[in-house]
Design an enzyme around this catalytic site. Structure first.
Site, PDB file in Angstrom:
ATOM      1  N   VAL A   1       0.833  -1.210   0.000  1.00 52.83           N
ATOM      2  CA  VAL A   1       0.000   0.000   0.000  1.00 52.83           C
ATOM      3  C   VAL A   1       0.869   1.261   0.000  1.00 52.83           C
ATOM      4  O   VAL A   1       0.633   2.200  -0.774  1.00 52.83           O
ATOM      5  CB  VAL A   1      -0.962  -0.014   1.215  1.00 52.83           C
TER       6      VAL A   1
ATOM      7  N   ILE B   1     -13.269   0.405  -3.510  1.00 52.82           N
ATOM      8  CA  ILE B   1     -14.686   0.777  -3.615  1.00 52.82           C
ATOM      9  C   ILE B   1     -14.946   1.964  -2.679  1.00 52.82           C
ATOM     10  O   ILE B   1     -14.646   1.878  -1.489  1.00 52.82           O
ATOM     11  CB  ILE B   1     -15.612  -0.393  -3.200  1.00 52.82           C
TER      12      ILE B   1
ATOM     13  N   GLY C   1      -0.936 -15.021  -4.936  1.00 49.02           N
ATOM     14  CA  GLY C   1      -0.653 -13.885  -4.049  1.00 49.02           C
ATOM     15  C   GLY C   1      -1.904 -13.290  -3.428  1.00 49.02           C
ATOM     16  O   GLY C   1      -1.855 -12.219  -2.824  1.00 49.02           O
TER      17      GLY C   1
ATOM     18  N   LYS D   1     -13.832  -5.137   9.110  1.00 45.28           N
ATOM     19  CA  LYS D   1     -14.402  -4.154   8.177  1.00 45.28           C
ATOM     20  C   LYS D   1     -15.865  -3.871   8.527  1.00 45.28           C
ATOM     21  O   LYS D   1     -16.324  -2.725   8.450  1.00 45.28           O
ATOM     22  CB  LYS D   1     -14.275  -4.666   6.740  1.00 45.28           C
TER      23      LYS D   1
HETATM   24  N1  LIG Z   1      -2.561  -4.900   0.620  1.00 45.81           N
HETATM   25  C1  LIG Z   1      -3.809  -4.514   0.426  1.00 45.81           C
HETATM   26  O1  LIG Z   1      -4.376  -4.728  -0.660  1.00 45.81           O
HETATM   27  C2  LIG Z   1      -4.551  -3.778   1.504  1.00 45.81           C
HETATM   28  C3  LIG Z   1      -5.881  -3.343   1.255  1.00 45.81           C
HETATM   29  C4  LIG Z   1      -6.562  -2.602   2.228  1.00 45.81           C
HETATM   30  C5  LIG Z   1      -5.922  -2.328   3.441  1.00 45.81           C
HETATM   31  N2  LIG Z   1      -4.655  -2.808   3.678  1.00 45.81           N
HETATM   32  C6  LIG Z   1      -4.022  -2.492   4.965  1.00 45.81           C
HETATM   33  O2  LIG Z   1      -2.914  -1.623   4.724  1.00 45.81           O
HETATM   34  C7  LIG Z   1      -1.875  -1.892   5.648  1.00 45.81           C
HETATM   35  C8  LIG Z   1      -0.594  -2.194   4.869  1.00 45.81           C
HETATM   36  O3  LIG Z   1      -0.791  -3.346   4.084  1.00 45.81           O
HETATM   37  P1  LIG Z   1       0.339  -3.844   3.056  1.00 45.81           P
HETATM   38  O4  LIG Z   1      -0.296  -4.896   2.227  1.00 45.81           O
HETATM   39  O5  LIG Z   1       0.972  -2.684   2.373  1.00 45.81           O
HETATM   40  O6  LIG Z   1       1.380  -4.526   4.058  1.00 45.81           O
HETATM   41  P2  LIG Z   1       2.889  -4.923   3.753  1.00 45.81           P
HETATM   42  O7  LIG Z   1       3.118  -5.069   2.284  1.00 45.81           O
HETATM   43  O8  LIG Z   1       3.209  -6.039   4.648  1.00 45.81           O
HETATM   44  O9  LIG Z   1       3.716  -3.626   4.211  1.00 45.81           O
HETATM   45  C9  LIG Z   1       3.719  -3.194   5.541  1.00 45.81           C
HETATM   46  C10 LIG Z   1       4.733  -2.078   5.693  1.00 45.81           C
HETATM   47  O10 LIG Z   1       4.616  -1.553   7.020  1.00 45.81           O
HETATM   48  C11 LIG Z   1       5.899  -1.615   7.655  1.00 45.81           C
HETATM   49  N3  LIG Z   1       5.677  -1.895   9.084  1.00 45.81           N
HETATM   50  C12 LIG Z   1       4.984  -2.947   9.608  1.00 45.81           C
HETATM   51  N4  LIG Z   1       4.999  -2.864  10.956  1.00 45.81           N
HETATM   52  C13 LIG Z   1       5.696  -1.758  11.269  1.00 45.81           C
HETATM   53  C14 LIG Z   1       6.073  -1.136  12.476  1.00 45.81           C
HETATM   54  N5  LIG Z   1       5.732  -1.652  13.648  1.00 45.81           N
HETATM   55  N6  LIG Z   1       6.799   0.006  12.430  1.00 45.81           N
HETATM   56  C15 LIG Z   1       7.166   0.517  11.239  1.00 45.81           C
HETATM   57  N7  LIG Z   1       6.844  -0.016  10.044  1.00 45.81           N
HETATM   58  C16 LIG Z   1       6.132  -1.145  10.069  1.00 45.81           C
HETATM   59  C17 LIG Z   1       6.629  -2.747   6.970  1.00 45.81           C
HETATM   60  O11 LIG Z   1       8.023  -2.592   7.152  1.00 45.81           O
HETATM   61  P3  LIG Z   1       8.952  -3.908   7.175  1.00 45.81           P
HETATM   62  O12 LIG Z   1       8.899  -4.473   5.798  1.00 45.81           O
HETATM   63  O13 LIG Z   1      10.275  -3.353   7.522  1.00 45.81           O
HETATM   64  O14 LIG Z   1       8.383  -4.842   8.214  1.00 45.81           O
HETATM   65  C18 LIG Z   1       6.167  -2.525   5.514  1.00 45.81           C
HETATM   66  O15 LIG Z   1       6.934  -1.518   4.912  1.00 45.81           O
HETATM   67  C19 LIG Z   1      -2.351  -3.051   6.519  1.00 45.81           C
HETATM   68  O16 LIG Z   1      -2.883  -2.543   7.717  1.00 45.81           O
HETATM   69  C20 LIG Z   1      -3.444  -3.692   5.681  1.00 45.81           C
HETATM   70  O17 LIG Z   1      -4.447  -4.320   6.474  1.00 45.81           O
HETATM   71  C21 LIG Z   1      -3.960  -3.510   2.737  1.00 45.81           C
END
Ligand SMILES: NC(=O)c1ccc[n+]([C@@H]2O[C@H](COP(=O)([O-])OP(=O)(O)OC[C@H]3O[C@@H](n4cnc5c(N)ncnc54)[C@H](OP(=O)(O)O)[C@@H]3O)[C@@H](O)[C@H]2O)c1
Length: 399
Positions: free
Chosen positions: A14, A135, A186, A204
């Site tokens: 994200v 959405i 994925g 949600k």
């Molecule tokens: N992916 C989707 O399609 C999607 C859709 C809707 C909502 N979301 C929400 O958006 C958020 C991010 O999702 P994502 O898919 O982008 O996750 P992701 O790919 O796992 O990325 C998470 C990022 O946050 C960093 N992070 C995690 N814990 C941290 C902490 N304690 N302190 C500092 N940085 C931290 C990670 O750093 P490191 O790599 O160094 O751990 C990484 O850069 C989540 O809450 C998820 O539920 C995601």
């Protein structure tokens, strides 16, 4: 030219999407804000994994360095888990920053507190990305709630479980085979519990409940059932009768409070979710003036989720934006007394008070009964699923 200074917490799927859109749509954003829109800092956990995308951007694993920046207008949260996200956003709001979050787990638990704090501090709080990715469901509900009473909300809010159910039906395969494919593509994580057991959809639904009814669901009374118990044989049987399994989150107001149910249900082609397939999400809203509205689209992914965050960003520039509003008028009871169920298995010995509507197959009865009546049936050789929408009997629709 002055700039809008943004810090990005998280630089995964994200976070990278948000950074990318801010670069590719800079001219559009500039024309909206009348200034440059800049990511000035990025927070990650394991800093050795990352490179700053630009030498002007502070890449750090220390949030203090971000929250003490002299110039900081907006903090965007794209990290995972309830903590430290909640405390980071509290600090940002106290500093006077607008905040936007995609973190549904954190927001399901702490959204009410953050909304209150944002209101007190006079900053905006965007959370469009927490529900159904691309959405625009939060904005749609806010718009509708200005005059409509929302009576019911149902949603397919998890793309992974919808993909698995679609795959099981289309390929006539087992849950395990469909899950493996979802992981290869994925769509599912190595540990799929959050998706297939309904936790993700439940978070949600909690967020939607607070928006629509002004209340958190009654956690004790709510239902959260996963999809693992659905068999290939059940899918084939109901498919032949015109029904599809969908993993649906629904919100209804009852005397005990808001009841949230996340569970597999059956829908036929009269229901808006019948054609929602694969990783798509959909939300169906019943308003007293507008009637039924259904919106569908991508529920996750880099760009759809980042798009929702950028739409929230644009709203901080609109003085009329009101993230919190009274929805007292929406506190009405929407519980229907009876509902329809498909009962499968050895269906001969049902209690006589259960009203049979149809028997479309020797092993399947469609009945009308309350939830309590269904759960009270003491027969071991049956299984049951609620039917949402209209029931097609041999000669007519029952609605
Ligand atoms: N992916 C989707 O399609 C999607 C859709 C809707 C909502 N979301 C929400 O958006 C958020 C991010 O999702 P994502 O898919 O982008 O996750 P992701 O790919 O796992 O990325 C998470 C990022 O946050 C960093 N992070 C995690 N814990 C941290 C902490 N304690 N302190 C500092 N940085 C931290 C990670 O750093 P490191 O790599 O160094 O751990 C990484 O850069 C989540 O809450 C998820 O539920 C995601």
């Amino acid at each position: 030219m002055s700039a809008l200074h943004i810090a990005l917490l998280g630089y995964g799927t994200v976070g990278k999407g948000v950074y990318k859109i801010i670069q590719t749509h800079q001219e559009k954003l500039k024309s909206i804000f009348k200034k440059d829109v800049k990511i000035v800092a990025i927070l990650v956990k394991n800093i050795e994994k990352y490179h700053a995308p630009d030498c002007d951007v502070l890449l750090t694993d220390d949030y203090k360095k971000i929250v003490t920046l002299e110039k900081l207008d907006v903090v965007i949260d794209a990290i995972v888990g309830k903590e430290p996200s909640f405390h980071y956003l509290q600090q940002a709001i106290h500093k006077g920053c607008h905040v936007i979050t995609a973190n549904k787990e954190m927001f399901a638990y702490h959204g009410t507190q953050l909304k209150q704090l944002a209101k007190e501090q006079g900053v905006t709080l965007g959370f469009e990305a927490t529900v159904a990715g691309g959405i625009p469901i939060i904005q749609t509900l806010r718009q509708l709630l200005q005059v409509n009473n929302i009576q019911k909300v149902q949603g397919i809010l998890n793309g992974t479980s919808n993909f698995i159910l679609t795959q099981m039906r289309e390929d006539s395969c087992s849950f395990d085979t469909a899950l493996t494919l979802a992981q290869e593509k994925g769509y599912a994580e190595a540990d799929p519990t959050n998706d297939v057991e309904g936790y993700d959809a439940f978070y949600k639904a909690v967020i939607l409940s607070e928006l629509v009814f002004g209340e958190t669901p009654n956690w004790e009374e709510s239902i959260r059932n996963g999809i693992k118990s659905i068999t290939r044989e059940q899918i084939e049987l109901f498919s032949s009768l015109g029904y599809r399994f969908k993993h649906v989150a629904s919100l209804e107001k009852e005397e005990k409070g808001i009841i949230c149910a996340v569970k597999p249900v059956l829908v036929n082609e009269t229901h808006p979710f019948y054609h929602i397939e694969g990783v798509q999400n959909a939300v169906s809203i019943d308003g007293d003036i507008v009637g039924n509205i259904s919106i569908q689209g991508p529920g996750a992914g880099m760009l759809p989720t980042a798009s929702a965050i950028i739409e929230d960003l644009v709203y901080i520039n609109k003085p009329s934006f009101s993230p919190i509003f009274s929805n007292e008028q929406n506190r009405l009871s929407v519980k229907e007394s009876n509902t329809y169920w498909a009962i499968g298995g050895v269906v001969e010995n049902l209690p006589s008070h259960i009203q049979i509507i149809d028997r479309p197959h020797p092993d399947v009865l469609i009945v009308e009964a309350s939830e309590e009546e269904i759960y009270d049936i003491q027969l071991s050789n049956i299984y049951f699923y609620q039917v949402y929408g209209k029931v097609i009997t041999q000669n007519a629709f029952v609605s």
